[in-house]
Design a protein around this motif. Structure first.
Motif, PDB file in Angstrom:
ATOM      1  N   MET A   1      32.693  79.950 104.249  1.00 28.03           N
ATOM      2  CA  MET A   1      32.512  80.196 102.831  1.00 28.03           C
ATOM      3  C   MET A   1      31.431  79.279 102.291  1.00 28.03           C
ATOM      4  SD  MET A   1      35.213  79.734  99.717  1.00 28.03           S
ATOM      5  CE  MET A   1      35.076  77.950  99.858  1.00 28.03           C
ATOM      6  N   GLY A   2      30.571  79.808 101.382  1.00 31.03           N
ATOM      7  CA  GLY A   2      29.516  79.011 100.787  1.00 31.03           C
ATOM      8  C   GLY A   2      29.486  79.204  99.287  1.00 31.03           C
ATOM      9  N   ILE A   3      28.723  78.338  98.627  1.00 35.25           N
ATOM     10  CA  ILE A   3      28.510  78.442  97.189  1.00 35.25           C
ATOM     11  C   ILE A   3      27.035  78.745  96.963  1.00 35.25           C
ATOM     12  CG2 ILE A   3      28.578  77.260  94.982  1.00 35.25           C
ATOM     13  CD1 ILE A   3      31.312  77.829  96.097  1.00 35.25           C
ATOM     14  N   GLU A   4      26.727  79.848  96.294  1.00 33.00           N
ATOM     15  CA  GLU A   4      25.349  80.215  95.999  1.00 33.00           C
ATOM     16  C   GLU A   4      24.949  79.673  94.633  1.00 33.00           C
ATOM     17  OE1 GLU A   4      24.878  84.439  96.174  1.00 33.00           O
ATOM     18  OE2 GLU A   4      24.199  84.371  98.246  1.00 33.00           O
ATOM     19  N   ILE A   5      23.790  79.009  94.573  1.00 28.92           N
ATOM     20  CA  ILE A   5      23.198  78.607  93.303  1.00 28.92           C
ATOM     21  C   ILE A   5      21.801  79.186  93.297  1.00 28.92           C
ATOM     22  CG2 ILE A   5      22.552  76.701  91.796  1.00 28.92           C
ATOM     23  CD1 ILE A   5      24.644  74.991  93.167  1.00 28.92           C
ATOM     24  N   GLU A   6      21.568  80.170  92.434  1.00 29.27           N
ATOM     25  CA  GLU A   6      20.305  80.874  92.474  1.00 29.27           C
ATOM     26  C   GLU A   6      19.905  81.343  91.088  1.00 29.27           C
ATOM     27  OE1 GLU A   6      21.186  84.058  95.167  1.00 29.27           O
ATOM     28  OE2 GLU A   6      22.163  85.274  93.624  1.00 29.27           O
ATOM     29  N   ASP A   7      18.603  81.562  90.925  1.00 30.50           N
ATOM     30  CA  ASP A   7      18.043  82.156  89.714  1.00 30.50           C
ATOM     31  C   ASP A   7      17.386  83.467  90.102  1.00 30.50           C
ATOM     32  OD1 ASP A   7      18.807  80.017  88.072  1.00 30.50           O
ATOM     33  OD2 ASP A   7      16.978  78.897  88.555  1.00 30.50           O
ATOM     34  N   LYS A   8      17.631  84.509  89.283  1.00 29.65           N
ATOM     35  CA  LYS A   8      17.072  85.835  89.556  1.00 29.65           C
ATOM     36  C   LYS A   8      16.053  86.185  88.485  1.00 29.65           C
ATOM     37  CE  LYS A   8      21.148  87.822  91.847  1.00 29.65           C
ATOM     38  NZ  LYS A   8      20.479  88.323  93.054  1.00 29.65           N
ATOM     39  N   PHE A   9      14.974  86.854  88.911  1.00 30.23           N
ATOM     40  CA  PHE A   9      13.904  87.221  87.987  1.00 30.23           C
ATOM     41  C   PHE A   9      13.483  88.664  88.225  1.00 30.23           C
ATOM     42  CE2 PHE A   9      13.648  82.705  88.867  1.00 30.23           C
ATOM     43  CZ  PHE A   9      13.576  82.146  87.600  1.00 30.23           C
ATOM     44  N   ASP A  10      13.186  89.368  87.145  1.00 30.19           N
ATOM     45  CA  ASP A  10      12.562  90.678  87.227  1.00 30.19           C
ATOM     46  C   ASP A  10      11.052  90.489  87.224  1.00 30.19           C
ATOM     47  OD1 ASP A  10      14.966  92.070  87.224  1.00 30.19           O
ATOM     48  OD2 ASP A  10      15.046  92.135  85.026  1.00 30.19           O
ATOM     49  N   VAL A  11      10.345  91.249  88.068  1.00 30.05           N
ATOM     50  CA  VAL A  11       8.881  91.163  88.133  1.00 30.05           C
ATOM     51  C   VAL A  11       8.301  92.570  88.227  1.00 30.05           C
ATOM     52  CG1 VAL A  11       8.913  88.884  89.225  1.00 30.05           C
ATOM     53  CG2 VAL A  11       8.870  90.934  90.656  1.00 30.05           C
ATOM     54  N   THR A  12       7.039  92.693  87.892  1.00 28.79           N
ATOM     55  CA  THR A  12       6.354  93.975  87.980  1.00 28.79           C
ATOM     56  C   THR A  12       5.931  94.245  89.421  1.00 28.79           C
ATOM     57  OG1 THR A  12       4.224  92.943  87.496  1.00 28.79           O
ATOM     58  CG2 THR A  12       5.517  93.761  85.616  1.00 28.79           C
ATOM     59  N   ALA A  13       5.516  95.495  89.683  1.00 23.66           N
ATOM     60  CA  ALA A  13       5.129  95.884  91.041  1.00 23.66           C
ATOM     61  C   ALA A  13       3.921  95.102  91.535  1.00 23.66           C
ATOM     62  CB  ALA A  13       4.849  97.381  91.091  1.00 23.66           C
ATOM     63  N   ASP A  14       3.030  94.672  90.611  1.00 20.10           N
ATOM     64  CA  ASP A  14       1.818  93.950  91.018  1.00 20.10           C
ATOM     65  C   ASP A  14       1.925  92.438  90.812  1.00 20.10           C
ATOM     66  OD1 ASP A  14       1.865  93.976  88.293  1.00 20.10           O
ATOM     67  OD2 ASP A  14      -0.212  94.650  88.021  1.00 20.10           O
ATOM     68  N   SER A 181      16.419  87.709  84.995  1.00 17.37           N
ATOM     69  CA  SER A 181      17.082  89.009  85.081  1.00 17.37           C
ATOM     70  C   SER A 181      18.458  88.958  84.432  1.00 17.37           C
ATOM     71  CB  SER A 181      17.231  89.431  86.546  1.00 17.37           C
ATOM     72  OG  SER A 181      17.967  90.641  86.642  1.00 17.37           O
ATOM     73  N   PRO A 182      18.781  89.949  83.605  1.00 21.36           N
ATOM     74  CA  PRO A 182      20.123  90.001  83.026  1.00 21.36           C
ATOM     75  C   PRO A 182      21.166  90.469  84.029  1.00 21.36           C
ATOM     76  CG  PRO A 182      18.852  91.900  82.309  1.00 21.36           C
ATOM     77  CD  PRO A 182      17.913  91.027  83.076  1.00 21.36           C
TER      78      PRO A 182
END
Length: 492
Positions: A1-14, A181-182
């Motif tokens: 078992m692990g703990i994830e700490i992450e940030d997510k971002f939306d980006v455009t195709a380019d 990202s929401p």
């Protein structure tokens, strides 16, 4: 078992990944393909609660992955090796989500095909942060034809670095045009499941405040269920506390939420099932600390085994009972009732009142229950009966504490102060009660040792320590009570 700490971002195709040099050594990018099947009930019970269950091929960690809610930005992940079947979820993972599925069948609901490009921030051999640039094709099953969606996103995940480095990485990604990202996960973005239903109430009202608190405690109880099944440290305690807080709140806020007596009874039942193991955990750890603190010459005979292994065996038996309970229809019926309570509560007239005035009155009324219980106990001449009555003072103090804690965000600092004062009373009475219970357990274990022909000297030493601790708490109570009453006068 692990703990994830992450940030997510939306980006455009380019979108162009920014220069990350200066933060750490940059390695990569390295690309590979990931194909993941996602499992849920037909009505998406897991997704509604932020739970993800997948079978993934490709990349550095192929296998079955279960991600469970824990806190904002931090999730528990449980991984097991791939199995051959894509139709049957491994039993150990299916068991861990039973509080969410309630026995409903799990099947494939979606597929994610991801082309991932990974860049690492390193310090020598230490992998600090992983930046994953994902081009995603998502397929939702259950429609004809299946619905397909494509997008690109970037994730920055903390590995062996610190959160300051993660924050700096996120800042560079945002400056390059990435937006937070929401969506909590790719699956949530793809499926966009409606959240678990909640009662829609006017902010600032007593009903809104109380239902927000109850909803949070239901979520807390559910989040501990998988941890209890895995016998993780402190999980039984946390689940029991959530059940107690719910029951206490339903009692305290009866003018706001009506007709909950049956749920209260079932929460008492669940707390009782959890309580046996929790009490054994506490007392086993207590005896271990005391034995470790004794001079070696005072530890005679196999006392460590009796107060360790014997109690641990009883603890294991208690866990068997808990697992049986968590797999039963009565437990599922309670969870269904809690869901219904959160989504469609039966509200009293007080629910529409301003939270500031109505709930402050509730907090004061709950503290008055403590003082009345104390006065009743002190009026009893018989010492043994008075001690029994003081247990009611402890229970009333615990309820007053939970009530004040529930109102801390709405009514502010004075509720935090009241909660601390109630906790002081609860703890000193609890210390006395714990010492009494420990003496009873020692007497029971000493009897078993005596019948087995073992030396019982050390049991007597421990019993003396426990009696002294109980007596200290008893003697300290008048001071604590006096200080508490002086503090209560300032906040109520």
């Amino acid at each position: 078992m692990g703990i994830e700490i992450e940030d997510k971002f939306d980006v455009t195709a380019d979108y162009q990944l920014p220069d990350l040099s200066g933060l750490a050594e940059v390695v990569g990018p390295k690309s590979f393909q990931l194909v993941a099947l996602y499992y849920d009930t037909p009505d998406l019970r897991l997704a509604r609660r932020g739970v993800t269950l997948r079978r993934r091929r490709g990349g550095a960690d192929p296998g079955w992955h279960l991600k469970l809610p824990k806190a904002k930005g931090v999730r528990q992940e449980i991984a097991i090796p791939l199995t051959r079947s894509t139709k049957v979820v491994p039993a150990e993972l299916a068991e861990l989500v039973r509080a969410y599925t309630r026995g409903a069948e799990l099947g494939v609901v979606a597929e994610l095909d991801t082309r991932r490009s990974v860049t690492l921030l390193k310090d020598g051999d230490r992998k600090l942060v992983e930046i994953a640039d994902d081009r995603v094709k998502g397929t939702v099953y259950g429609t004809d034809p299946p619905a397909v969606m494509r997008w690109r996103e970037v994730e920055a995940e903390l590995l062996e670095g610190d959160e300051k480095l993660l924050a700096k990485t996120g800042k560079r990604l945002r400056k390059a045009g990435a937006t937070p990202s929401p969506a909590t996960s790719k699956l949530a973005k793809l499926l966009d499941p409606p959240p678990a239903p909640h009662a829609g109430l006017e902010p600032g009202t007593a009903g809104h405040t109380v239902m927000a608190y109850l909803s949070g405690q239901v979520t807390a109880l559910l989040s501990q269920d998988p941890r209890v099944r895995r016998e993780e440290e402190d999980a039984v305690h946390q689940m029991r506390v959530a059940a107690r807080r719910l029951r206490s709140a339903l009692k305290a806020f009866k003018p706001v939420v009506r007709n909950t007596s049956e749920i209260q009874d079932e929460l008492r039942w669940l707390g009782g099932v959890l309580g046996e193991v929790r009490d054994l955990e506490v007392i086993r750890a207590r005896f271990a600390r005391e034995l470790a603190g004794l001079p070696p010459e005072l530890v005679v005979g196999p006392v460590r085994a009796r107060l360790g292994d014997d109690l641990l065996r009883r603890e294991r038996e208690g866990y068997d009972t808990i697992r049986e309970t968590l797999g039963g229809e009565r437990y599922y019926a309670l969870l269904d009732a809690l869901d219904a309570l959160v989504s469609e509560p039966e509200l009293g007239k007080a629910a529409a009142d301003p939270a500031e005035t109505r709930l402050a009155d509730v907090a004061a009324a709950n503290w008055n229950r403590v003082t009345k219980a104390y006065e009743t106990a002190q009026a009893i001449d018989d010492p043994e009966q008075r001690e029994i009555a003081m247990h009611d003072v402890r229970k009333a103090a615990k309820r007053a504490r939970y009530t004040a804690e529930a109102l801390r965000d709405t009514l502010g600092k004075r509720m935090g102060t009241l909660a601390k004062l109630a906790e002081d009373v609860q703890e000193v009475l609890g210390a006395h009660q714990d010492g009494v219970v420990a003496q009873e357990t020692l007497a029971e274990e000493a009897g078993a040792a005596r019948r087995a022909g073992e030396d019982t000297f050390t049991y007597g030493v421990l019993a003396g320590l426990e009696r002294a601790a109980a007596d200290r708490a008893h003697e300290d109570f008048p001071r604590v009570w006096s200080e508490t009453m002086a503090g209560v006068e300032k906040v109520l």
